[in-house]
Design a protein around this motif. Structure first.
Motif, PDB file in Angstrom:
ATOM      1  N   VAL A  13       0.853  -1.177   0.000  1.00 48.75           N
ATOM      2  CA  VAL A  13       0.000   0.000   0.000  1.00 48.75           C
ATOM      3  C   VAL A  13       0.896   1.236   0.000  1.00 48.75           C
ATOM      4  CG1 VAL A  13      -1.757   1.276   1.270  1.00 48.75           C
ATOM      5  CG2 VAL A  13      -1.866  -1.211   1.166  1.00 48.75           C
ATOM      6  N   PHE A  14       1.879   1.260   0.913  1.00 50.02           N
ATOM      7  CA  PHE A  14       2.905   2.297   0.901  1.00 50.02           C
ATOM      8  C   PHE A  14       4.113   1.824   1.690  1.00 50.02           C
ATOM      9  CE2 PHE A  14       0.498   3.559   4.684  1.00 50.02           C
ATOM     10  CZ  PHE A  14       1.484   3.878   5.600  1.00 50.02           C
ATOM     11  N   ASN A  55      -1.560  -4.706   1.975  1.00 49.17           N
ATOM     12  CA  ASN A  55      -2.994  -4.888   2.164  1.00 49.17           C
ATOM     13  C   ASN A  55      -3.317  -5.919   3.245  1.00 49.17           C
ATOM     14  OD1 ASN A  55      -2.001  -6.959   0.572  1.00 49.17           O
ATOM     15  ND2 ASN A  55      -3.859  -7.129  -0.649  1.00 49.17           N
ATOM     16  N   ASP A 127      -3.598  11.177   4.060  1.00 49.01           N
ATOM     17  CA  ASP A 127      -3.697  10.042   3.149  1.00 49.01           C
ATOM     18  C   ASP A 127      -2.934   8.830   3.702  1.00 49.01           C
ATOM     19  OD1 ASP A 127      -4.437   8.743   0.659  1.00 49.01           O
ATOM     20  OD2 ASP A 127      -2.331   9.020   0.051  1.00 49.01           O
ATOM     21  N   LEU A 128      -1.690   9.033   4.173  1.00 44.94           N
ATOM     22  CA  LEU A 128      -0.914   7.940   4.777  1.00 44.94           C
ATOM     23  C   LEU A 128      -1.612   7.390   6.007  1.00 44.94           C
ATOM     24  CD1 LEU A 128       2.779   9.220   4.618  1.00 44.94           C
ATOM     25  CD2 LEU A 128       1.762   7.382   3.290  1.00 44.94           C
ATOM     26  N   THR A 130      -4.790   7.447   6.754  1.00 42.80           N
ATOM     27  CA  THR A 130      -5.995   6.703   6.363  1.00 42.80           C
ATOM     28  C   THR A 130      -5.635   5.326   5.838  1.00 42.80           C
ATOM     29  OG1 THR A 130      -7.110   8.780   5.834  1.00 42.80           O
ATOM     30  CG2 THR A 130      -8.054   6.776   4.911  1.00 42.80           C
ATOM     31  N   LYS A 131      -4.618   5.245   4.996  1.00 45.88           N
ATOM     32  CA  LYS A 131      -4.188   3.946   4.462  1.00 45.88           C
ATOM     33  C   LYS A 131      -3.701   3.034   5.583  1.00 45.88           C
ATOM     34  CE  LYS A 131      -2.796   5.591  -0.087  1.00 45.88           C
ATOM     35  NZ  LYS A 131      -1.632   5.900  -0.964  1.00 45.88           N
ATOM     36  N   ASN A 134      -6.674   1.827   7.690  1.00 45.49           N
ATOM     37  CA  ASN A 134      -7.499   0.819   6.999  1.00 45.49           C
ATOM     38  C   ASN A 134      -6.875  -0.565   7.068  1.00 45.49           C
ATOM     39  OD1 ASN A 134      -9.558   2.578   6.322  1.00 45.49           O
ATOM     40  ND2 ASN A 134      -8.620   3.151   4.387  1.00 45.49           N
ATOM     41  N   ILE A 135      -5.560  -0.641   7.166  1.00 42.69           N
ATOM     42  CA  ILE A 135      -4.896  -1.948   7.268  1.00 42.69           C
ATOM     43  C   ILE A 135      -5.057  -2.525   8.669  1.00 42.69           C
ATOM     44  CG2 ILE A 135      -2.638  -3.119   7.156  1.00 42.69           C
ATOM     45  CD1 ILE A 135      -3.925  -2.249   4.434  1.00 42.69           C
TER      46      ILE A 135
END
Length: 137
Positions: A13-14, A55, A127-128, A130-131, A134-135
């Motif tokens: 994801v990042f 993910n 953004d980071l 939130t990602k 979510n994980i």
């Protein structure tokens, strides 16, 4: 640094490169961090670290190399959903030099971690965040 092998069906994801010399956006902070990095390099010490969020999981990886070529330590931590209590980010400005420094932070039951993110903005950090959330949710 040795690459982490992804599981079948796993996608990044990042990935954040950790800044152990704390070279933020602030010019004074950057100068001090670069001096510390150069002194460590003269003595043969390098430290590499990453936060890898896929993910399926989140991993912390840190490797120290001493005497220019000898890997002396490697830490790989799998962050579980139950181990992370909170995630967030910090923005700080220093008086007289108003360049913001951003850090992604998360706190677990046994440790708290803060990773400096270079050249970031509030939108990028949200953004980071939130990602990452979510994980682990």
């Amino acid at each position: 640094m040795k690459e982490i092998t992804l599981l079948p069906g796993e996608e990044k994801v990042f990935e954040l490169e950790a800044d152990f010399w704390n070279r933020g956006n602030n010019p004074i902070q950057r100068a001090i961090g670069n001096i510390a990095r150069i002194v460590a390099k003269i003595f043969g010490r390098r430290i590499h670290g990453k936060l890898i969020v896929t993910n399926l999981r989140a991993l912390e990886v840190k490797e120290t190399i001493d005497w220019y070529c000898f890997p002396t330590s490697r830490e790989v931590k799998l962050l579980t959903k139950a181990s992370i209590k909170e995630v967030g980010y910090e923005m700080q400005k220093v008086c007289l030099v108003f360049c913001p420094s951003y850090s992604l932070c998360y706190e677990g039951h046994t440790q708290s971690t803060s990773i400096a993110v270079q050249n970031a903005s509030d939108d990028q950090m949200i953004d980071l965040l939130t990602k990452f959330y979510n994980i682990i949710k």
